[in-house]
Design an enzyme around this catalytic site. Structure first.
Site, mmCIF file in Angstrom:
data_model
loop_
_atom_site.group_PDB
_atom_site.id
_atom_site.type_symbol
_atom_site.label_atom_id
_atom_site.label_comp_id
_atom_site.label_asym_id
_atom_site.label_seq_id
_atom_site.Cartn_x
_atom_site.Cartn_y
_atom_site.Cartn_z
ATOM 1 N N ASP A 18 0.517 -1.977 0.044
ATOM 2 C CA ASP A 18 0.525 -0.568 -0.491
ATOM 3 C C ASP A 18 1.150 1.182 -0.016
ATOM 4 O OD1 ASP A 18 0.893 -0.485 2.873
ATOM 5 O OD2 ASP A 18 -1.012 -0.542 3.280
ATOM 6 N N ASN A 72 -7.633 -1.054 13.696
ATOM 7 C CA ASN A 72 -9.023 -1.229 13.470
ATOM 8 C C ASN A 72 -9.071 -2.291 13.040
ATOM 9 O OD1 ASN A 72 -8.002 -0.466 11.299
ATOM 10 N ND2 ASN A 72 -9.481 1.643 11.048
ATOM 11 N N HIS A 119 -7.558 -3.393 9.843
ATOM 12 C CA HIS A 119 -7.481 -3.135 8.599
ATOM 13 C C HIS A 119 -5.912 -3.852 8.596
ATOM 14 C CE1 HIS A 119 -4.879 0.879 8.748
ATOM 15 N NE2 HIS A 119 -4.114 -0.416 9.097
ATOM 16 N N GLU A 147 -9.611 -0.887 4.608
ATOM 17 C CA GLU A 147 -9.683 -0.367 6.138
ATOM 18 C C GLU A 147 -11.586 -0.682 6.999
ATOM 19 O OE1 GLU A 147 -8.456 1.879 7.943
ATOM 20 O OE2 GLU A 147 -7.026 3.818 7.025
HETATM 21 C C1 F6R Z 1 1.556 -1.092 6.019
HETATM 22 C C2 F6R Z 1 -0.047 -1.564 6.260
HETATM 23 C C3 F6R Z 1 -0.770 -1.204 7.701
HETATM 24 C C4 F6R Z 1 -0.344 -1.682 8.499
HETATM 25 C C5 F6R Z 1 -1.415 -1.646 10.146
HETATM 26 C C6 F6R Z 1 -0.107 -2.232 11.518
HETATM 27 O O1 F6R Z 1 1.809 -0.871 4.969
HETATM 28 O O2 F6R Z 1 -0.076 -1.620 5.661
HETATM 29 O O3 F6R Z 1 -2.282 -2.391 7.179
HETATM 30 O O4 F6R Z 1 -0.106 -3.392 8.388
HETATM 31 O O5 F6R Z 1 -1.243 -0.716 10.196
HETATM 32 O O6 F6R Z 1 0.055 -1.022 12.003
HETATM 33 P P1 F6R Z 1 1.889 -1.943 12.471
HETATM 34 O O7 F6R Z 1 2.384 -2.719 11.853
HETATM 35 O O8 F6R Z 1 2.657 -0.070 12.693
HETATM 36 O O9 F6R Z 1 1.232 -1.581 13.905
#
Ligand code: F6R
Length: 252
Positions: free
Chosen positions: A71, A136, A138, A143
């Protein structure tokens, strides 16, 4: 959902990165032309450090592999420290010699919808998708509200994701949109790994794995995949340690 359900590997925090790196490098050794989709975020940072260190010590070569970015924020300038391409290059790709082919998401042109369509094509037929888990529910920028057949697309970001760009990753401005590999492409991949560490993820991990699937928690759809492995550390499974109630009359 597969009959066996997800493979849940619960690891001590001290062994988490090395164990996931072992599995990824085994996969790369068996399949040098691996097409793997990788996330950024904080969770994979120790894994990427481990992979970089192994590469220096002659791990299987990444030369024939392809890394597809999961992403990317829309609207952040090239080189912004929060950019996912910048972070993945710095944390992993620039430290692999020779590096894999890298497929970033082209958010620097004038047409984000066209960039999303191009990345949707790039994200077809992946061998492995590695994901982090958002608080959340995602995965990528899928999302809450995302559906299991969604393609790679331009999405509006949840407020918590927007805030993460500046507060956690140092973005110069707050993005409101991003492009993400969709759940449809993720579920089409040969294999999916979900990386989850830390006690703060325990509730959302339980929600994703144990409660009925639903749009409120996009990660819950991952259970439809017949080859889903969850690499969790012990804290992410146990949750916060309950504070022992103080004995009556004891000092504060
Ligand atoms: C980042 C991504 C997000 C993260 C998620 C967890 O490329 O795709 O979905 O994997 O927000 O983030 P962390 O690892 O920082 O808790």
């Amino acid at each position: 959902m597969s009959s066996g359900g997800p493979r849940l590997r619960v690891l001590p925090a001290s062994a988490w990165a090395a164990t996931v790196a072992d599995e990824l490098l085994d996969r790369l050794a068996a399949e040098p032309r691996l097409r793997v989709c990788l996330p950024t975020g904080d969770t994979p940072v120790p894994l990427y450090a481990e992979l970089a260190a192994r590469d220096a010590a002659r791990s299987p070569s990444w030369a024939q592999a392809t890394v597809v970015l999961l992403d990317e924020w829309a609207g952040l300038p090239p080189g912004d420290p929060a950019r996912c391409d910048v972070r993945l290059r710095r944390q992993l790709l620039d430290q692999l010699a020779p590096p894999p082919r890298f497929v970033p998401i082209d958010v620097d042109g004038s047409d984000d919808e066209a960039a999303a369509r191009a990345h949707d094509a790039a994200a077809r037929g992946l061998d492995l998708v590695v994901l982090g888990l958002g608080m959340n529910g995602h995965v990528g920028f899928n999302e809450p509200g995302s559906r299991p057949d969604d393609p790679t697309r331009l999405v509006r970001l949840a407020v918590s994701s927007r805030e993460a760009a500046t507060a956690r990753y140092g973005a110069a401005l707050t993005p409101t949109a991003g492009i993400t590999v969709g759940l449809g492409r993720i579920l089409e991949a040969t294999e999916v790994w979900l990386l989850v560490t830390g006690e703060r993820k325990a509730d959302v991990l339980r929600r994703a794995l144990r409660e009925p699937e639903g749009v409120d928690c996009p990660a819950s759809y991952l259970r439809r995949h017949p080859r889903l492995t969850v690499f969790a550390d012990e804290a992410a499974v146990a949750g916060p340690r309950r504070r022992r109630p103080r004995a009556p009359g004891s000092a504060a």
